[in-house]
Scaffold this motif. Structure first.
Motif, PDB file in Angstrom:
ATOM      1  N   GLU A  63      -4.664  -0.230  -8.036  1.00 57.37           N
ATOM      2  CA  GLU A  63      -6.045  -0.076  -7.612  1.00 57.37           C
ATOM      3  C   GLU A  63      -6.091   1.157  -6.716  1.00 57.37           C
ATOM      4  O   GLU A  63      -5.303   1.306  -5.804  1.00 57.37           O
ATOM      5  CB  GLU A  63      -6.397  -1.307  -6.815  1.00 57.37           C
ATOM      6  N   ILE A  64      -6.964   2.045  -7.026  1.00 55.99           N
ATOM      7  CA  ILE A  64      -6.982   3.288  -6.268  1.00 55.99           C
ATOM      8  C   ILE A  64      -8.331   3.431  -5.594  1.00 55.99           C
ATOM      9  O   ILE A  64      -9.372   3.319  -6.234  1.00 55.99           O
ATOM     10  CB  ILE A  64      -6.712   4.482  -7.185  1.00 55.99           C
ATOM     11  N   TYR A  65      -8.287   3.636  -4.313  1.00 49.71           N
ATOM     12  CA  TYR A  65      -9.526   3.842  -3.603  1.00 49.71           C
ATOM     13  C   TYR A  65      -9.922   5.300  -3.730  1.00 49.71           C
ATOM     14  O   TYR A  65      -9.195   6.185  -3.332  1.00 49.71           O
ATOM     15  CB  TYR A  65      -9.378   3.428  -2.144  1.00 49.71           C
ATOM     16  N   TYR A  66     -11.032   5.496  -4.255  1.00 50.56           N
ATOM     17  CA  TYR A  66     -11.436   6.824  -4.700  1.00 50.56           C
ATOM     18  C   TYR A  66     -11.755   7.743  -3.521  1.00 50.56           C
ATOM     19  O   TYR A  66     -12.593   7.453  -2.697  1.00 50.56           O
ATOM     20  CB  TYR A  66     -12.667   6.649  -5.588  1.00 50.56           C
ATOM     21  N   THR A  67     -11.044   8.827  -3.438  1.00 49.71           N
ATOM     22  CA  THR A  67     -11.365   9.861  -2.458  1.00 49.71           C
ATOM     23  C   THR A  67     -11.299  11.197  -3.183  1.00 49.71           C
ATOM     24  O   THR A  67     -10.251  11.832  -3.232  1.00 49.71           O
ATOM     25  CB  THR A  67     -10.367   9.866  -1.290  1.00 49.71           C
ATOM     26  N   ASN A  81     -13.149  -1.739  -8.523  1.00 54.56           N
ATOM     27  CA  ASN A  81     -11.796  -2.287  -8.313  1.00 54.56           C
ATOM     28  C   ASN A  81     -11.852  -3.763  -7.951  1.00 54.56           C
ATOM     29  O   ASN A  81     -11.056  -4.574  -8.443  1.00 54.56           O
ATOM     30  CB  ASN A  81     -11.084  -1.543  -7.185  1.00 54.56           C
ATOM     31  N   ASP A 109     -12.225   7.956 -13.113  1.00 53.15           N
ATOM     32  CA  ASP A 109     -10.914   8.538 -13.424  1.00 53.15           C
ATOM     33  C   ASP A 109     -10.677   8.625 -14.929  1.00 53.15           C
ATOM     34  O   ASP A 109      -9.647   8.195 -15.445  1.00 53.15           O
ATOM     35  CB  ASP A 109      -9.791   7.732 -12.755  1.00 53.15           C
ATOM     36  N   PHE A 131       0.849  -1.184   0.000  1.00 55.29           N
ATOM     37  CA  PHE A 131       0.000   0.000   0.000  1.00 55.29           C
ATOM     38  C   PHE A 131       0.887   1.236   0.000  1.00 55.29           C
ATOM     39  O   PHE A 131       1.962   1.240   0.592  1.00 55.29           O
ATOM     40  CB  PHE A 131      -0.885   0.029   1.243  1.00 55.29           C
ATOM     41  N   TYR A 137      -3.157   0.679  -3.948  1.00 52.73           N
ATOM     42  CA  TYR A 137      -2.826  -0.713  -3.655  1.00 52.73           C
ATOM     43  C   TYR A 137      -1.957  -1.237  -4.789  1.00 52.73           C
ATOM     44  O   TYR A 137      -2.324  -1.153  -5.952  1.00 52.73           O
ATOM     45  CB  TYR A 137      -4.121  -1.504  -3.556  1.00 52.73           C
ATOM     46  N   ARG A 181      -9.225 -10.284 -13.088  1.00 50.54           N
ATOM     47  CA  ARG A 181      -7.795 -10.551 -13.289  1.00 50.54           C
ATOM     48  C   ARG A 181      -7.409 -11.922 -12.743  1.00 50.54           C
ATOM     49  O   ARG A 181      -6.690 -12.682 -13.373  1.00 50.54           O
ATOM     50  CB  ARG A 181      -6.953  -9.502 -12.568  1.00 50.54           C
ATOM     51  N   LYS A 217      -2.439   3.729 -13.822  1.00 50.12           N
ATOM     52  CA  LYS A 217      -3.503   3.822 -12.828  1.00 50.12           C
ATOM     53  C   LYS A 217      -4.796   3.183 -13.341  1.00 50.12           C
ATOM     54  O   LYS A 217      -5.136   3.294 -14.495  1.00 50.12           O
ATOM     55  CB  LYS A 217      -3.754   5.281 -12.479  1.00 50.12           C
ATOM     56  N   PHE A 218      -5.458   2.556 -12.455  1.00 54.30           N
ATOM     57  CA  PHE A 218      -6.746   1.924 -12.732  1.00 54.30           C
ATOM     58  C   PHE A 218      -6.648   0.743 -13.672  1.00 54.30           C
ATOM     59  O   PHE A 218      -7.627   0.272 -14.184  1.00 54.30           O
ATOM     60  CB  PHE A 218      -7.760   2.915 -13.306  1.00 54.30           C
ATOM     61  N   ASN A 239     -12.638  -5.755 -10.980  1.00 56.25           N
ATOM     62  CA  ASN A 239     -11.466  -5.837 -11.863  1.00 56.25           C
ATOM     63  C   ASN A 239     -10.469  -6.856 -11.334  1.00 56.25           C
ATOM     64  O   ASN A 239      -9.896  -7.647 -12.087  1.00 56.25           O
ATOM     65  CB  ASN A 239     -10.781  -4.471 -11.969  1.00 56.25           C
ATOM     66  N   ILE A 243     -15.296   9.505 -10.751  1.00 54.48           N
ATOM     67  CA  ILE A 243     -15.376   8.151 -10.191  1.00 54.48           C
ATOM     68  C   ILE A 243     -14.564   7.163 -11.020  1.00 54.48           C
ATOM     69  O   ILE A 243     -13.836   6.341 -10.483  1.00 54.48           O
ATOM     70  CB  ILE A 243     -16.857   7.689 -10.121  1.00 54.48           C
ATOM     71  N   HIS A 275     -19.781  11.267  -1.042  1.00 55.60           N
ATOM     72  CA  HIS A 275     -18.398  10.786  -1.030  1.00 55.60           C
ATOM     73  C   HIS A 275     -18.350   9.293  -0.689  1.00 55.60           C
ATOM     74  O   HIS A 275     -17.656   8.510  -1.344  1.00 55.60           O
ATOM     75  CB  HIS A 275     -17.619  11.619  -0.005  1.00 55.60           C
ATOM     76  N   ALA A 316     -19.692   7.296  -3.670  1.00 49.15           N
ATOM     77  CA  ALA A 316     -18.714   7.261  -4.767  1.00 49.15           C
ATOM     78  C   ALA A 316     -17.554   6.325  -4.425  1.00 49.15           C
ATOM     79  O   ALA A 316     -17.063   5.583  -5.287  1.00 49.15           O
ATOM     80  CB  ALA A 316     -18.186   8.667  -5.036  1.00 49.15           C
ATOM     81  N   TRP A 317     -17.147   6.352  -3.181  1.00 52.89           N
ATOM     82  CA  TRP A 317     -16.052   5.465  -2.735  1.00 52.89           C
ATOM     83  C   TRP A 317     -16.458   4.006  -2.893  1.00 52.89           C
ATOM     84  O   TRP A 317     -15.693   3.176  -3.382  1.00 52.89           O
ATOM     85  CB  TRP A 317     -15.722   5.792  -1.280  1.00 52.89           C
ATOM     86  N   ARG A 347      -5.097   9.648  -1.723  1.00 51.72           N
ATOM     87  CA  ARG A 347      -5.740   8.390  -2.103  1.00 51.72           C
ATOM     88  C   ARG A 347      -4.824   7.216  -1.769  1.00 51.72           C
ATOM     89  O   ARG A 347      -3.618   7.274  -1.959  1.00 51.72           O
ATOM     90  CB  ARG A 347      -6.037   8.377  -3.599  1.00 51.72           C
ATOM     91  N   ARG A 358     -16.449   3.016  -6.528  1.00 48.41           N
ATOM     92  CA  ARG A 358     -15.073   2.878  -7.023  1.00 48.41           C
ATOM     93  C   ARG A 358     -14.444   1.573  -6.530  1.00 48.41           C
ATOM     94  O   ARG A 358     -13.805   0.835  -7.288  1.00 48.41           O
ATOM     95  CB  ARG A 358     -14.261   4.086  -6.563  1.00 48.41           C
ATOM     96  N   VAL A 359     -14.615   1.293  -5.256  1.00 51.21           N
ATOM     97  CA  VAL A 359     -14.017   0.079  -4.693  1.00 51.21           C
ATOM     98  C   VAL A 359     -14.689  -1.162  -5.273  1.00 51.21           C
ATOM     99  O   VAL A 359     -14.025  -2.174  -5.544  1.00 51.21           O
ATOM    100  CB  VAL A 359     -14.099   0.096  -3.153  1.00 51.21           C
TER     101      VAL A 359
END
Lengths: 282, 161
Positions: free
Chosen positions: A230-234, B70, B135, A190, A244, B77, A224-225, B73, B133, B59, B62-63, A241, B66-67
């Motif tokens: 892996e990016i935790y969105y803030t 992820n 990106d 991380f 990972y 993978r 990225k992405f 994904n 969100i 927020h 949205a988090w 941010r 996004r997670v």
């Protein structure tokens, strides 16, 4: 906005079992809080302690060795012997540094990674490899000769470690030619997004834990992405941010002998992002 | 269960409030109930484990989205050597074809359009918010949205707005 109606998808009847399972996960987690909650902090605390110990204790070792030599050699002949010994060790050391330089010129990619890794320690040492070794297993450096190991374990440009080096080399863990199973091993880490400079490279380096000899340095490209990041969105604070990093060893094509290894994630500026240990079993 | 609180909501309340959104995102991505369940759980587990500081509920939502993306994904993978998930039809999500509801059509679109369309039409996100969100640039989102709409209409059999 109302031209498409996705109500069925939007108002999915999520099974209660999903919710129950999601609620159960923290329950399981709370039974072993040390592993889950403080794992990262414990690792970082241990790493800091190790660094502090090495910094504090290394002058003592050097001081002791200087004290002992004159006491042991009271007569002039012994003194000359000791001075000869000093000279021979000095020349050996020079030879060793020459050897490492040769090795590094043979594998320029590794050198660049090494420089990235040991940027902060280079001031006190001429050889980046030595500095690197000290960083990985500082207390064991005098016993082992990790400088010789890179020549024994050359890495090809694809990053895969070739089979055994010269005969007689016994530092590598496990039996000769007996490689471990890398399936399921994912190197994870991380870091903060601010530690990464744009969509760039992250270098992943692997060292034998016991000897500290560099085993493999890879150029882990992490857009990225995408594949390995892996990016935790803030959205409110982009620089904070959590990112990972992961590298799947199974798909790496590496051949590692069974044993313990340390890995580093380093960014393009040479800043160490994350380090941890993993084991390869038969 | 844990006593974690997120913007005044307990962990359980957060799950109940956003289960549909997270579930839909996972299903859209994976198109399979069993796979989606794994990612659903992992998403909320990460919320519990990381316990980030959120500024407001938007927020938080949205988090979670996004997670969830992820997690999906990552799941794809890890399983890509087994089978391409998009091609798996057995046990896949199957909405009956309806006149009003187009969820079935959305699931038959390409992956890149699904999220954009869903976030825009079902979750009422604006283009800039979707861009944040996912990106991606707002222009990319606009393009995906426009092409996705066209494809959806073609699939649906409609002739335009």
């Amino acid at each position: 906005m109302s031209e498409f109606n996705f109500d069925k998808l939007k108002n999915l009847d999520i099974p209660q079992s999903w919710v129950d399972s999601a609620l159960d996960v923290p329950k399981i987690k709370e039974k072993s809080p040390v592993v889950f909650i403080n794992f990262r902090r414990v690792i970082s605390a241990v790493a800091i302690l190790l660094v502090v110990c090495v910094v504090c204790l290394s002058p003592l070792f050097f001081k002791n060795s200087n004290d002992i030599l004159p006491i042991a050699s009271n007569n002039p002949t012994e003194q000359t012997n000791s001075s000869q010994y000093d000279e021979t060790t000095k020349t050996e050391a020079e030879n060793n540094t020459d050897a490492t330089e040769k090795i590094e010129t043979q594998t320029p990619t590794r050198e660049s990674k090494t420089n990235l890794l040991t940027e902060s320690t280079e001031k006190s040492t001429d050889s980046p490899t030595q500095a690197q070794t000290e960083k990985v297993t500082p207390t064991k450096k005098p016993q082992s000769e990790p400088i010789e190991d890179p020549s024994g374990q050359p890495s090809n440009p694809n990053g895969s470690v070739l089979p055994d080096g010269p005969e007689g080399e016994t530092d590598a863990p496990g039996a000769e030619g007996d490689y471990g199973n890398l399936s399921g091993i994912v190197l994870e880490g991380f870091t903060k997004d601010s530690c990464l400079t744009g969509s760039g490279n992250v270098y992943c380096s692997i060292y034998e834990y016991r000897t500290g000899s560099p085993t493999w340095s890879g150029n882990l490209y992490v857009p990225k992405f995408e594949a390995d990041i892996e990016i935790y969105y803030t959205p409110q604070d982009q620089s904070d941010r959590d990112v990972y990093l992961s590298y799947n060893m199974e798909n790496s094509g590496l051949l590692l002998k069974p044993g313990k290894y340390r890995y580093y994630f380093v960014n393009e500026n040479g800043t160490q992002l994350y380090t941890s240990i993993f084991s390869v079993s038969k | 269960m844990g006593d974690a609180v997120f913007l005044g909501l307990s962990y359980e309340q957060v799950i109940n409030k956003y289960k549909n959104t997270v579930g839909a995102v996972c299903l859209m991505r994976l198109k399979n109930w069993a796979d989606a369940e794994d990612c659903f759980q992992n998403t909320f587990f990460k919320l519990y484990r990381n316990a980030p500081d959120f500024n407001d509920e938007a927020h938080l939502k949205a988090w979670l989205i996004r997670v969830a993306i992820n997690e999906c994904n990552k799941y794809i993978r890890k399983n890509r050597h087994h089978a391409e998930l998009d091609k798996v039809s057995d046990g896949a999500v199957d909405f009956p074809q309806g006149k009003c509801d187009m969820s079935w059509a959305l699931l038959n679109l390409e992956k890149k359009y699904r999220e954009v369309l869903y976030l825009h039409y079902a979750e009422d996100y604006k283009i800039n918010e979707i861009a944040q969100i996912l990106d991606k640039s707002p222009n990319t989102i606009k393009t995906l949205l426009r092409r996705g709409k066209e494809k959806l209409k073609k699939l649906y059999g409609g002739d335009g707005e």
